[in-house]
Design an enzyme around this catalytic site. Structure first.
Site, PDB file in Angstrom:
ATOM      1  N   LYS A   8      37.472  32.966  44.350  1.00 14.12           N
ATOM      2  CA  LYS A   8      36.291  32.275  44.890  1.00 14.12           C
ATOM      3  C   LYS A   8      36.064  32.576  46.369  1.00 14.12           C
ATOM      4  CE  LYS A   8      35.008  29.709  41.401  1.00 14.12           C
ATOM      5  NZ  LYS A   8      33.719  29.271  40.937  1.00 14.12           N
ATOM      6  N   HIS A  32      40.640  36.982  31.191  1.00 20.50           N
ATOM      7  CA  HIS A  32      39.759  37.761  32.065  1.00 20.50           C
ATOM      8  C   HIS A  32      39.861  39.253  31.766  1.00 20.50           C
ATOM      9  CE1 HIS A  32      38.607  34.258  34.243  1.00 20.50           C
ATOM     10  NE2 HIS A  32      39.857  33.944  34.468  1.00 20.50           N
TER      11      HIS A  32
END
Ligand SMILES: CN1c2c(nc(N)[nH]c2=O)NC[C@@H]1CNc1ccc(C(=O)N[C@@H](CCC(=O)N[C@@H](CCC(=O)N[C@@H](CCC(=O)O)C(=O)O)C(=O)O)C(=O)O)cc1
Ligand SMILES: N[C@@H](CCS)C(=O)O
Ligand SMILES: [Zn+2]
Length: 774
Positions: A120, A709
């Site tokens: 992030k 992922h």
């Protein structure tokens, strides 16, 4: 301010603009390139066209100095790694063979080579690719992209300011490369990096840059004295470099604190600071250091990460104060406009009364230009704009659309008891064991199954009127049947319905809650070519009717195993939306929590024994400065408990978080009082299990054993090894077996294989434990 005459004309500027284009042309071109349908030349032409359109849009809005170099095919931190030659060794050959292919290989990995880690960007929903550095790092300047984009902007006759990620933030965001000691500090490479930045600055000067912006958002986080010394050294050195353009050091996402005097003293030519609510303290700090006499101050008075129109009078008051504190005051947004959608006027489906209150990137650019004009020419020059602004603000402040007395009364009547389950965890866990009768190491998934093109197309067809609701819903039921059958066949213990009906885990709920407004075209980049449309919390929140019950109940009707109800929690609903700025976040969270509480209660009443309330954003929303943590965690944990505490002891509440750095919020996780938590752990080899254990975390936990992922299928042996590691920290009676996160971005083939291996691993461990016990 009519009588006030500014020393020099104020310039309107921005630090960055949405990259994707009106119809997400960039997504389509990049994904087309990946699939071999678009060649590199066509991709470059699409990108150049988007940049031209953006610059023209900014100039037409009245922006005097446009940013350049903020464009990216994937991520600007990755672009910075390329700019300074920090290409990981494992990608070097691919980059040398084909620059574009190599660039995307670093971003996405290939069959054989892992990508850079993604994480992030501060407390936003944007993700960047983490630079990998080690003690042997060798930097080399590559100013090609920056120079080319500056040249393009200048060729349009515009004044352009290249925007670069600053060297200190770049190093602070970096991590030790694989194989390098975990305690290696990339900031120790500063002396090697600074000459490379100096060379790039000289190249930009030679290419026609008058000013260059260096972004240092890491300075709004708590920094050590050594780090602040590094900042001082950086800007002493770059400020003293020969052939340099004028330097503007930019900070955003909050107050600079101790870094402000350091930057104010540095031999640079200007600072850009956040003066919105989050950076309000900058004003006082700036005055305390005696301002920036003779220097340029770019004042971020327009909120760059929320979508409400600016309060012109308030901003003009701030700007008026700043005029006495700097040699030149210019106007901007508080951060890059990357974090807001492009154009509010595209939202034809939103009530026009509400559209008046909204400013996306285009509208914000016009606001910045208007404020700059007022600063230069006096407020008389913007009489009409001021009147319109006052009227729109008054319309919002007085609107019945933002207030629901029943919701307010209910929120005001909340007591501590509403946020407490009727029994302590020890009693609940026994009741749940008796009720659910699950095996040791129960298997489950996080909720979503692959969101196939067929599902998304069916939803698009419904929206465009090509299919009827009945046909669409049958398609969803068909998907649920397939997902349930697959899970039963595979031997999963707690099933899910797969979330096929959801366009997004936040938007789906927002579309059903009164007080929320969803956008049709309001895309914001989340990572690479993935975008989200954050909905807007406009008014008081209520739930007119159940949102998920019929899908969960349908799935439950197909099986005897427990089907888990799936909801997005209040903190994540706020974090991934545009929030109200007219009441404290905690008040909004409480309203959302009460609406979700009704859903939880309805799910339970419909026979759902396991309910998961996802809070993946709990960690990322943690304020950037430690001093602000406690206030946030208080309302965040309260709202989660309020959502979940109304159920019976035997109803099992799960939560889920999928961003790996949980170390500093373990106490808050405990305070949620959820019965079971699933967390991302596969990539970090179960590190989180140890963190929970060392805190004495008393509840059940499922550290993920499948990294969703990546398309890679973990073998059963690999999953077994991870589970063994998990068992070192969490006893078997409290360990769950699950992937790291939902499977919506995965394809079916790898999903099938991976979940089969996950079940095999759980069974192997159960057998081992039974053998040990006998
Ligand atoms: C877990 N994550 C999430 C975050 N934030 C959220 N709000 N939601 C999240 O799930 N933040 C952290 C991470 C970020 N991860 C992701 C992962 C995947 C995506 C993604 O795939 N985005 C899609 C858009 C998804 C969507 O909203 N789809 C809608 C509408 C689709 C659409 O617009 N279609 C076209 C027509 C297409 C067609 O085939 O005809 C149109 O209408 O024009 C849907 O499914 O209905 C993306 O495309 O980028 C994002 C964040
Ligand atoms: N239930 C959601 C959580 C994502 S964080 C999913 O499975 O996609
Ligand atoms: Zn997740």
């Amino acid at each position: 301010m009519t009588e006030q005459s500014a020393a020099a004309a104020a310039r309107a500027t921005v630090y960055g603009y949405p990259r994707q284009g009106r119809n997400r042309e960039l997504k389509k071109a990049v994904e087309g390139y990946w699939k071999g349908r678009v060649d590199a030349a066509a991709l470059r032409e699409t990108a150049a066209g988007l940049r031209r359109t953006n610059w023209r849009q900014l100039a037409d809005a009245g922006i005097h100095e446009v940013p350049s170099g903020d464009f990216s095919y994937y991520d600007h931190v990755l672009d910075t790694s390329v700019m300074v030659g920090a290409v990981p060794e494992r990608h070097r050959a691919a980059v040398d063979a084909d620059e574009t292919q190599g660039y995307f290989a670093m971003a996405r990995g290939t069959q054989d080579v892992a990508p850079l880690e993604m994480t992030k960007w501060f407390d936003t929903n944007y993700h960047y690719l983490v630079p990998e550095l080690g003690p042997d790092a060798v930097f080399a300047a590559d100013s090609t992209k920056q120079v080319a984009e500056l040249t393009e902007a200048l060729a349009l006759g515009l004044t352009a300011r290249p925007v670069l990620l600053g060297p200190v933030t770049y190093l602070l965001l970096a991590k030790p490369a694989p194989g390098v000691a975990a305690d290696f500090e990339p900031l120790t490479l500063l002396d090697r990096l600074l000459p490379v930045y100096a060379e790039i600055l000289a190249d930009l000067r030679a290419a026609g840059a008058d000013w260059v912006q260096l972004d240092e958002p890491a300075l709004v986080q708590d920094r050590t004295p050594a780090e602040l010394t590094a900042v001082a050294r950086t800007y002493r050195e770059l400020g003293g470099a020969a052939d340099r353009p004028k330097l503007l050091v930019a900070s955003y996402f909050g107050r600079l604190g101790d870094a402000l005097p350091v930057l104010a003293r540095a031999p640079v030519d200007g600072l850009a600071l956040d003066f919105t609510e989050s950076g309000a303290a900058n004003l006082e700090s700036l005055a305390a250091v005696g301002g920036l006499p003779g220097k340029r101050l770019v004042a971020g008075v327009v909120d760059g990460r929320n979508i409400w129109i600016n309060d012109f009078e308030k901003s003009l008051a701030t700007l008026g104060t700043l005029l006495g504190l700097a040699g030149q005051v210019d106007v901007s947004a508080s951060c890059s406009l990357l974090h807001v959608p492009l154009d509010a006027t595209a939202e034809g489906d939103i009530d026009p009364e509400i559209v008046r209150w909204l400013a996306f990137a285009r509208q914000k650019s016009a606001e910045i230009a208007t404020l700059a004009r007022a600063l230069t020419e006096g407020t008389d020059a913007i009489t009409a704009e001021l009147a319109a602004n006052r009227a729109a603000l008054a319309s919002r402040a007085g609107s019945a659309l933002t207030r629901d007395p029943a919701v307010r009364a209910r929120a005001a009547a909340v007591t501590d008891a509403d946020g407490r389950r009727s029994q302590p965890y020890a009693v609940r866990t026994a009741a749940q064991r008796a009720h659910l009768r699950l095996p040791l190491l129960p298997t489950t998934t996080i909720g979503s199954f692959p969101q196939t093109t067929e599902l998304r197309t069916a939803r698009a067809d419904l929206r465009k009127g090509r299919i009827e609701t009945a046909g669409y819903e049958e398609r969803i039921r068909e998907e649920i049947r397939e997902v349930v059958t697959f899970q039963e066949k595979t031997g999963i213990d707690v099933l899910v319905h797969g979330e096929p009906e959801r366009n997004d885990m936040v938007q789906y709920f927002a579309e059903q809650l009164t007080g929320y407004v969803a956008t049709r075209h309001g895309w914001v980049q989340s990572y690479g070519t993935r975008y989200v449309r954050p909905p807007v919390l406009v008014g008081d929140i209520s739930r007119p009717e159940p949102m998920t019950v019929r899908w969960t109940s349908y799935a439950q009707s197909l099986t005897d195993r427990p089907v888990k109800g799936m909801l997005t929690g209040p903190v994540t609903m706020l974090a991934w939306s545009f929030v109200r700025d007219d009441q404290p976040l905690g008040d909004t969270a409480r309203q959302v929590a009460l609406a979700l509480r009704d859903e939880v209660d309805d799910l339970e009443a419909a026979g759902t024994s396991v309910i998961q309330v996802d809070e993946p954003a709990l960690r990322e929303t943690l304020p950037l400065r430690a001093a602000d943590h406690a206030g946030y965690l208080a309302w965040a944990t309260e709202s989660f408990r309020l959502t979940t505490a109304g159920v019976r002891p035997e109803t099992q509440i799960h939560t889920h978080m999928c961003y790996a750095e949980f170390g500093d919020i373990v106490q808050a996780i405990d305070d949620l009082d959820a019965d079971v938590i699933s967390l991302e752990a596969a990539r970090s080899h179960m590190q989180v299990a140890g963190e929970l254990a060392s805190h004495g975390y008393p509840r059940e936990a499922g550290p993920g054993v499948y990294d969703i992922h990546s398309p890679r299928v973990p073998s059963a042996e690999e999953a077994t090894a991870l589970l063994r590691k998990g068992l070192e920290a969490i006893p078997a009676e409290r360990l769950w077996v699950n992937p790291d996160c939902g499977l919506k971005t995965r394809g079916w083939p790898e999903t099938r294989a991976s979940l089969e291996n996950l079940v095999t691993a759980a069974r192997a461990i159960r057998t081992g434990l039974a053998d040990d016990g006998s």
